[in-house]
Design an enzyme around this catalytic site. Sequence first.
Site, PDB file in Angstrom:
ATOM      1  N   ASP A   1       0.838  -1.208   0.000  1.00  0.00           N
ATOM      2  CA  ASP A   1       0.000   0.000   0.000  1.00  0.00           C
ATOM      3  C   ASP A   1       0.860   1.240   0.000  1.00  0.00           C
ATOM      4  OD1 ASP A   1      -1.901   1.948   0.363  1.00  0.00           O
ATOM      5  OD2 ASP A   1      -2.636   1.179   2.268  1.00  0.00           O
TER       6      ASP A   1
ATOM      7  N   GLU B   1      -3.194  10.644   0.047  1.00  0.00           N
ATOM      8  CA  GLU B   1      -4.397   9.801   0.031  1.00  0.00           C
ATOM      9  C   GLU B   1      -4.646   9.243   1.410  1.00  0.00           C
ATOM     10  OE1 GLU B   1      -6.413   5.741  -0.436  1.00  0.00           O
ATOM     11  OE2 GLU B   1      -4.564   6.342   0.530  1.00  0.00           O
ATOM     12  N   GLU B   2      -3.539   8.873   2.075  1.00  0.00           N
ATOM     13  CA  GLU B   2      -3.679   8.181   3.359  1.00  0.00           C
ATOM     14  C   GLU B   2      -4.391   9.031   4.410  1.00  0.00           C
ATOM     15  OE1 GLU B   2      -3.338   5.216   3.926  1.00  0.00           O
ATOM     16  OE2 GLU B   2      -1.929   4.354   2.490  1.00  0.00           O
TER      17      GLU B   2
ATOM     18  N   ASP C   1      -4.761   0.951  -6.078  1.00  0.00           N
ATOM     19  CA  ASP C   1      -4.170   1.439  -4.827  1.00  0.00           C
ATOM     20  C   ASP C   1      -3.245   0.333  -4.355  1.00  0.00           C
ATOM     21  OD1 ASP C   1      -3.703   1.989  -2.115  1.00  0.00           O
ATOM     22  OD2 ASP C   1      -5.611   2.995  -1.838  1.00  0.00           O
TER      23      ASP C   1
ATOM     24  N   HIS D   1      -0.471  -1.116   6.645  1.00  0.00           N
ATOM     25  CA  HIS D   1      -0.141   0.151   7.315  1.00  0.00           C
ATOM     26  C   HIS D   1       0.882   0.015   8.437  1.00  0.00           C
ATOM     27  CE1 HIS D   1      -3.805   2.801   5.945  1.00  0.00           C
ATOM     28  NE2 HIS D   1      -3.088   2.327   4.944  1.00  0.00           N
TER      29      HIS D   1
END
Length: 717
Positions: free
Chosen positions: A380, A417-418, A446, A533
């Site tokens: 990601d 974006e995060e 993504d 993440h």
Amino acid sequence: MHSHTRLVPLLSLATFTSACLREFDKFDARDVHEQSNPLLARQTQWPPILTEKETTIVNSFDANSIDDWANYYGHQLKIAGKGRDAAVWTRDRWRESGFNAELNEYHVYLSYPLHQSLSVTYSNGSTSEVNIKEPALPEDDVTNRPDSVPTFHGYSASGNASAEYIYAGRGTGADFARLKALGVDLKGKIALIRYGSIFRGLKVKNAQEAGCVGAIIFTDPADDGNVTVANGVPAYPDGPARHPDSVQKGSVLFLSTYPGDPTTPGYPSTKDAPRSDISSVTPKIPSLPISYAAAEPLLRALDGHGLTAEQVNRTAWKGALGAEYRTGPAPNVTLSLENLMEGKITPIWNVIGYINGTNPDETLVVGNHRDTWMIGGTGDPNSGSAVLAELAKAFGKLSESGWKPRRNIVLASWDAEEYGLVGSTEWVEEHVNWLTETAVAYLNADVAVSGPRPYVDATPELHTVASEVLRKVVYPNFGGFNISLYEAFQKSTGAKYGVLGSGSDFTSFLHRGVGSLDVGAGGGPGDPIWHYHSNYDTYNWMSKFGDPGFEVHSAVGQFLSLLALRLADDEVLPFDLPNYAAELRKYHEDLRKLISSTEGATLNTDELAAAIDVFERRANEVKALETLARSRNDTELIKVVNHKYRDFQRGFVSQGGLPDREFYRHVVTAPGLDTGYAAITFPGISEGVQYGNLGIAKDWVSKTAKGILRAADIIKT
Ligand SMILES: *[C@@H]1O[C@H](CO)[C@@H](O)[C@H](O)[C@H]1NC(C)=O
Ligand SMILES: *[C@@H]1O[C@H](CO)[C@@H](O)[C@H](O)[C@H]1NC(C)=O
Ligand SMILES: *[C@@H]1O[C@H](CO)[C@@H](O)[C@H](O)[C@H]1NC(C)=O
Ligand SMILES: *[C@@H]1O[C@H](CO)[C@@H](O)[C@H](O)[C@H]1NC(C)=O
Ligand SMILES: *[C@@H]1O[C@H](CO)[C@@H](O)[C@H](O)[C@H]1NC(C)=O
Ligand SMILES: *[C@@H]1O[C@H](CO)[C@@H](O)[C@H](O)[C@H]1NC(C)=O
Ligand SMILES: *[C@@H]1O[C@H](CO)[C@@H](O)[C@H](O)[C@H]1NC(C)=O
Ligand SMILES: *[C@@H]1O[C@H](CO)[C@@H](O)[C@H](O)[C@H]1NC(C)=O
């Protein structure tokens, strides 16, 4: 950010169950509809027959070069606002491939961690630090850098909280409502919440609204199925199980209210843009994410206190750690949370590349975000960024032969974006008029790869062309065979296209009436655990466990590129509007089911059904017009059809937006108010029913029907 359903086993087709979920799921509510008109018999040849242009694209794809791009991105600091180097690098690669490319700067509000800590005090008076760090791994270079990003929540409230704590399950609205109904005292407590099911920002929002003063969100290994240390599977870096200290960072913006820079709702964040108050979309209470190793003793300290998991009786309440998962609080067992953040308005950099089409009034946008919560981020979103660099290269090969696309192709590498889809939302807000006039579709990658199982979420007019293209791509070495990507898609999803909710950059396009598609490949039961993440989402993990050889990257990239070629170059846009009509019927059936299963809900939806009838008729008529235009080779008529196809979804956009969230305007689909990621269809009506507000639901039957009639009117022949 992106979150996706834990997919079903590749080899045996099962239905979606909570047993096969990971914490990044948007599961229970994932709205998956079987395609009514699954496959045209075209393209069943094997190996697939490709046109000359398609062959150029497919042959240009090289897993080794994707590996190089992934290696580059996997070693850059790219947290939003601090990743200019990677932006410049991306621009330069696109320029080498023949695109015009520039950095596109906005000045947005972001927040960075300054000091975070957490400690627990037991009833015997002893205090210990709770580990909130992800240790450096000698085997993995990027976990060991001085510029590593600490664990924190983007946009979390700066402040301290010290209080007894309670366990609140997944922290959904329903979880908190249940605790309240059972008389658990939430006021002034810190909520200990399990990741999964809904967007993390909404967990904090729910805790705040329940009167809690802080929130701690942890990863539970129950969401890893059987691939766990407890089952004897070695943890990363030695094996495929989750590292016990891995932490899921992420934003706690209230995403379902609105995405984008919270200080500039609805307009672009230029340097001098006026700024508005952000308190309606960011938390007032501090929060921190922690690992399962850190959470276990905290849960255990609640053993014997408060209600049992059985008394609470909520699904997915009990996880897999060595604790009873009781609600607490335990008297005089307290958490002390410090969360010092630095908020500031700071530049971010999208990269925008383009090739002008021969036809200037039709535009395809293909995008992926570039920012990460860590140095790595190889799933990601570096997998998507690497695929996009390779896509640019493939289109460069086509251009070298003198080819020019029929339609404008815009490539976008989004920043921030995060934090909340910030870069893409600001860009869409700046270019909304041009997009409204010319955009034919937005394609998004993504997390292009975090495992072997492909999925596609898309607006329904794109299902048929997506199926055709999936059949043209080879998915290599599946159980010793080369199968088509379509077969892999069928095995992982039952060939069902998901409905777009939110959680990635398609959101702002979709809610301005631009049809969108999001593609990737994820993990399922038995697959190596992807560290979503976490600082352990690294190039090393991807090379050893996620996609050794980068062949899945290559397959997803070929799909995206061939699809982009069809959409940018087919003489007639390859849209299936009758399929859109068929999907609307299914959403209507779902709505009828929701109404009949909701206590006390009665609602007449005839107006909606009638609007769908009209839309279906018009969709068939425009299809007939397309056939006529093709048979006569009538370029003027083809242009008329293309413009109807390009424009029809603008009709679904409601002026004024959904109740209490004007950003979200699409009357057919939106992220659920209490899910944040997962889609809800006919959102105005469905949420009116769900939240017992039949007045709103009734109002939205009309508004939704009107939106569908507007779309039907646009395609009227
Ligand atoms: C206090 O209680 C905690 C949790 O039960 C325990 O780990 C710790 O050893 C105890 N400390 C003392 C000084 O008894
Ligand atoms: C939080 O606690 C720390 C350490 O006790 C203290 O230095 C700081 O001033 C506190 N911050 C706030 C906002 O109260
Ligand atoms: C875990 O293993 C058990 C026993 O082999 C099996 O029944 C179950 O389906 C597996 N669960 C998942 C999610 O794979
Ligand atoms: C738990 O909830 C389910 C429905 O949500 C209900 O059918 C069941 O009776 C409940 N069990 C207990 C023990 O209350
Ligand atoms: C909690 O601590 C307070 C003092 O800090 C004490 O008065 C009280 O008795 C303790 N309660 C329990 C249940 O141990
Ligand atoms: C592409 O088209 C736009 C709008 O028509 C125009 O402003 C721009 O100069 C063109 N760029 C190139 C490189 O042709
Ligand atoms: C699968 O395709 C690759 C090329 O993409 C080829 O090298 C390999 O031999 C093929 N494998 C099989 C089993 O056909
Ligand atoms: C259709 O018309 C265009 C231009 O008017 C021409 O270039 C093309 O060859 C024609 N195609 C067919 C199949 O006749």
